[in-house]
Design a protein around this motif. Structure first.
Motif, PDB file in Angstrom:
ATOM      1  N   ALA A   8      52.342  55.352  60.052  1.00  0.00           N
ATOM      2  CA  ALA A   8      51.949  54.318  61.002  1.00  0.00           C
ATOM      3  C   ALA A   8      51.388  53.106  60.273  1.00  0.00           C
ATOM      4  O   ALA A   8      51.081  53.157  59.078  1.00  0.00           O
ATOM      5  CB  ALA A   8      50.915  54.866  61.981  1.00  0.00           C
ATOM      6  N   ILE A   9      51.274  51.999  61.009  1.00  0.00           N
ATOM      7  CA  ILE A   9      50.634  50.780  60.532  1.00  0.00           C
ATOM      8  C   ILE A   9      49.415  50.522  61.421  1.00  0.00           C
ATOM      9  O   ILE A   9      49.516  50.582  62.651  1.00  0.00           O
ATOM     10  CB  ILE A   9      51.590  49.579  60.583  1.00  0.00           C
ATOM     11  N   ARG A  10      48.294  50.262  60.816  1.00  0.00           N
ATOM     12  CA  ARG A  10      47.043  50.044  61.548  1.00  0.00           C
ATOM     13  C   ARG A  10      46.845  48.555  61.790  1.00  0.00           C
ATOM     14  O   ARG A  10      47.102  47.725  60.917  1.00  0.00           O
ATOM     15  CB  ARG A  10      45.869  50.600  60.753  1.00  0.00           C
ATOM     16  N   GLY A  11      46.417  48.192  63.021  1.00  0.00           N
ATOM     17  CA  GLY A  11      46.152  46.802  63.349  1.00  0.00           C
ATOM     18  C   GLY A  11      44.951  46.671  64.261  1.00  0.00           C
ATOM     19  O   GLY A  11      44.386  47.671  64.738  1.00  0.00           O
ATOM     20  N   LYS A  12      44.543  45.436  64.497  1.00  0.00           N
ATOM     21  CA  LYS A  12      43.409  45.182  65.385  1.00  0.00           C
ATOM     22  C   LYS A  12      43.673  43.913  66.167  1.00  0.00           C
ATOM     23  O   LYS A  12      44.120  42.905  65.608  1.00  0.00           O
ATOM     24  CB  LYS A  12      42.114  45.036  64.586  1.00  0.00           C
ATOM     25  N   ILE A  13      43.429  43.957  67.484  1.00  0.00           N
ATOM     26  CA  ILE A  13      43.507  42.777  68.333  1.00  0.00           C
ATOM     27  C   ILE A  13      42.271  42.772  69.224  1.00  0.00           C
ATOM     28  O   ILE A  13      41.961  43.766  69.898  1.00  0.00           O
ATOM     29  CB  ILE A  13      44.804  42.757  69.175  1.00  0.00           C
ATOM     30  N   GLY A  14      41.496  41.694  69.171  1.00  0.00           N
ATOM     31  CA  GLY A  14      40.233  41.685  69.894  1.00  0.00           C
ATOM     32  C   GLY A  14      39.322  42.779  69.358  1.00  0.00           C
ATOM     33  O   GLY A  14      39.065  42.870  68.157  1.00  0.00           O
ATOM     34  N   GLU A  15      38.888  43.642  70.252  1.00  0.00           N
ATOM     35  CA  GLU A  15      38.032  44.758  69.855  1.00  0.00           C
ATOM     36  C   GLU A  15      38.799  46.072  69.760  1.00  0.00           C
ATOM     37  O   GLU A  15      38.220  47.127  69.550  1.00  0.00           O
ATOM     38  CB  GLU A  15      36.889  44.921  70.873  1.00  0.00           C
ATOM     39  N   THR A  16      40.117  46.010  69.921  1.00  0.00           N
ATOM     40  CA  THR A  16      40.916  47.229  69.994  1.00  0.00           C
ATOM     41  C   THR A  16      41.646  47.501  68.684  1.00  0.00           C
ATOM     42  O   THR A  16      42.395  46.650  68.180  1.00  0.00           O
ATOM     43  CB  THR A  16      41.946  47.126  71.136  1.00  0.00           C
ATOM     44  N   ILE A  17      41.417  48.701  68.129  1.00  0.00           N
ATOM     45  CA  ILE A  17      42.173  49.179  66.992  1.00  0.00           C
ATOM     46  C   ILE A  17      43.424  49.880  67.523  1.00  0.00           C
ATOM     47  O   ILE A  17      43.346  50.666  68.471  1.00  0.00           O
ATOM     48  CB  ILE A  17      41.363  50.170  66.141  1.00  0.00           C
ATOM     49  N   TYR A  18      44.574  49.601  66.931  1.00  0.00           N
ATOM     50  CA  TYR A  18      45.799  50.247  67.391  1.00  0.00           C
ATOM     51  C   TYR A  18      46.645  50.647  66.193  1.00  0.00           C
ATOM     52  O   TYR A  18      46.441  50.169  65.067  1.00  0.00           O
ATOM     53  CB  TYR A  18      46.587  49.327  68.329  1.00  0.00           C
ATOM     54  N   TYR A  19      47.612  51.516  66.443  1.00  0.00           N
ATOM     55  CA  TYR A  19      48.489  52.034  65.387  1.00  0.00           C
ATOM     56  C   TYR A  19      49.939  51.944  65.866  1.00  0.00           C
ATOM     57  O   TYR A  19      50.256  52.407  66.966  1.00  0.00           O
ATOM     58  CB  TYR A  19      48.136  53.484  65.059  1.00  0.00           C
ATOM     59  N   ILE A  20      50.787  51.359  65.039  1.00  0.00           N
ATOM     60  CA  ILE A  20      52.197  51.192  65.383  1.00  0.00           C
ATOM     61  C   ILE A  20      53.012  52.244  64.644  1.00  0.00           C
ATOM     62  O   ILE A  20      52.903  52.386  63.423  1.00  0.00           O
ATOM     63  CB  ILE A  20      52.700  49.789  64.998  1.00  0.00           C
ATOM     64  N   THR A  21      53.849  52.960  65.389  1.00  0.00           N
ATOM     65  CA  THR A  21      54.655  54.009  64.790  1.00  0.00           C
ATOM     66  C   THR A  21      55.858  54.284  65.676  1.00  0.00           C
ATOM     67  O   THR A  21      56.190  53.471  66.541  1.00  0.00           O
ATOM     68  CB  THR A  21      53.822  55.289  64.581  1.00  0.00           C
ATOM     69  N   ASN A  22      56.515  55.416  65.471  1.00  0.00           N
ATOM     70  CA  ASN A  22      57.534  55.844  66.428  1.00  0.00           C
ATOM     71  C   ASN A  22      57.458  57.348  66.602  1.00  0.00           C
ATOM     72  O   ASN A  22      56.943  58.064  65.729  1.00  0.00           O
ATOM     73  CB  ASN A  22      58.941  55.384  66.041  1.00  0.00           C
ATOM     74  N   LEU A  23      57.915  57.808  67.742  1.00  0.00           N
ATOM     75  CA  LEU A  23      57.969  59.239  68.050  1.00  0.00           C
ATOM     76  C   LEU A  23      59.401  59.591  68.434  1.00  0.00           C
ATOM     77  O   LEU A  23      60.119  58.771  69.004  1.00  0.00           O
ATOM     78  CB  LEU A  23      57.036  59.588  69.212  1.00  0.00           C
TER      79      LEU A  23
END
Length: 418
Positions: A8-23
């Motif tokens: 995955a790739i880790r990112g942040k927008i505003g106060e939210t941490i998110y992770y981009i990947t695929n399933l």
């Protein structure tokens, strides 16, 4: 349970941490659950969400199972419980360090539900259950954290509503330009490149049915032309299959590309129709032969309103009317159209004055499309309209002309015939 490791790739927008990947579709089936009490405690609201899923996911299931080139936007999934871990993998390229790439490690005890894409999730699950070989397909996923508390639910609800509120549907003009499944869009595009009435920018390419008053060249707008072709297609398909189609069935039909043979046959049907329009209404053929920059100027005159067919609010009801007549009477367009060749087509004159044209402001009236369509059908055959449609016509006609009784409106309507 063996840990599940997902790059995955880790990112942040505003106060939210998110992770981009695929399933994989198989992981979607195994790991993702329906929204339950994660967003709402109220049973009625949860049931409303489930009812929405029940009525919509089957279309996605069928799309996946019937197509080999299916494609979806990424899902937004919320994760809580369990102990998902982020394992960062640092690496350098040309002295530049990258610190946002790694592995998401799931214990298997996590609860995962969709904040955006719940219909896609359920459609994927249903398709995989019927065709297990689909499990190896993958879909993009964006993971965010969720806390199953009052504040956590409030935060997730806000994300849920934001994603659904601000996403914009694809505009019809873009569908016409790009869709490779919608046969009406495909054939309309082909006609824009080949048919004399539509080539050389004679169709206004906008996302509106109306035509600017400054446009003195276009025949009609792209949106209006597509709507005309859709009306003709409904009749075409109904006669071809010998059944009456509901609007929802037509929309489903347009999501699956038909055979090239069917596309070509509908294309020829439209060519034949517009040939008949040119042959029966001289102003259309004269327009085709006129290459001047103001070829449609007098046909959309600001003083007289111009010609019925060169106003979108007149052309579309006409096409809808003759399509309806063809379906109801089982007659050909070559039998139907000649009977209209002698009607007055100047919108500022009888029978269109006040219905389509405001004589005080010298502007088109845009709210009476159904009146125009019903009037055109009724003047051909008084037995086609249903009782509800006749009542609607009489009521609106009386209101437009200020008649005190419906009998006055009926008497006037009955005088309008071919």
């Amino acid at each position: 349970m063996k840990p599940i490791r997902i790059p995955a790739i880790r990112g942040k927008i505003g106060e939210t941490i998110y992770y981009i990947t695929n399933l994989s579709f198989g992981q979607i089936e195994d790991m993702v659950k329906r929204v339950d009490n994660e967003l709402h405690n109220a049973t009625s609201i949860r049931e409303q969400i489930q009812r929405s899923l029940t009525s919509n996911y089957t279309k996605i299931r069928d799309y996946i199972m019937k197509r080999t080139d299916f494609f979806f936007d990424s899902l937004v999934l919320a994760v809580y419980d369990g102990e998902p871990q982020w394992v960062e993998v640092r690496y350098e390229i040309d002295d530049e360090r990258f610190c946002n790439v790694g592995l998401l490690v799931f214990s298997g005890d996590e609860k995962i539900f969709p904040l955006d894409g719940q219909h896609r999730v359920e459609g994927i699950k249903a398709a995989v259950q019927q065709q297990p070989e689909l499990r190896t397909n993958t879909i993009g996923v964006l993971f965010i954290g969720h806390s199953n508390t009052t504040l956590g639910r409030e935060r997730s609800r806000r994300i849920f509503s934001t994603l659904n509120r601000y996403v914009k549907p694809v505009r019809l003009g873009d569908i016409i330009a790009l869709d490779e499944d919608d046969v009406v869009a495909i054939v309309t595009r082909n006609l824009l490149e080949s048919y004399p009435l539509f080539v050389d920018n004679r169709i206004k390419l906008t996302n509106s049915k109306s035509i600017p008053s400054s446009d003195k060249f276009s025949f009609t707008s792209l949106m209006t032309l597509y709507s005309c072709h859709l009306a003709l297609f409904i009749t075409y398909l109904s006669l071809k299959d010998n059944k009456r189609y509901k609007q929802s069935q037509i929309q489903d039909y347009l999501k699956v590309r038909p055979s090239d043979e069917d596309i070509n046959h509908f294309y020829q049907t439209l060519v034949d129709f517009w040939d008949l329009m040119r042959n029966n209404f001289e102003e259309i053929q004269e327009y085709v032969n006129n290459n001047a920059n103001d070829a449609a100027g007098e046909l959309r005159s600001l003083q007289t309103g111009g010609n019925l067919f060169f106003r979108p609010i007149g052309l579309l009801p006409f096409v809808e009317a003759v399509s309806r007549i063809r379906l109801e009477k089982q007659m050909s367009y070559s039998e139907i159209l000649p009977r209209y060749s002698h009607i007055n087509r100047i919108v500022s004159e009888f029978p269109w004055n006040k219905i389509l044209w405001n004589p005080m402001t010298h502007k088109m009236v845009m709210r009476n499309q159904s009146v125009v369509k019903y009037l055109l059908i009724n003047m051909y055959d008084t037995e086609i309209l249903s009782q509800r449609e006749k009542t609607n016509l009489i009521t609106k006609y009386a209101a437009i002309f200020g008649y005190n009784t419906q009998e006055e409106a009926i008497n006037q309507i009955n005088q309008i015939s071919l």
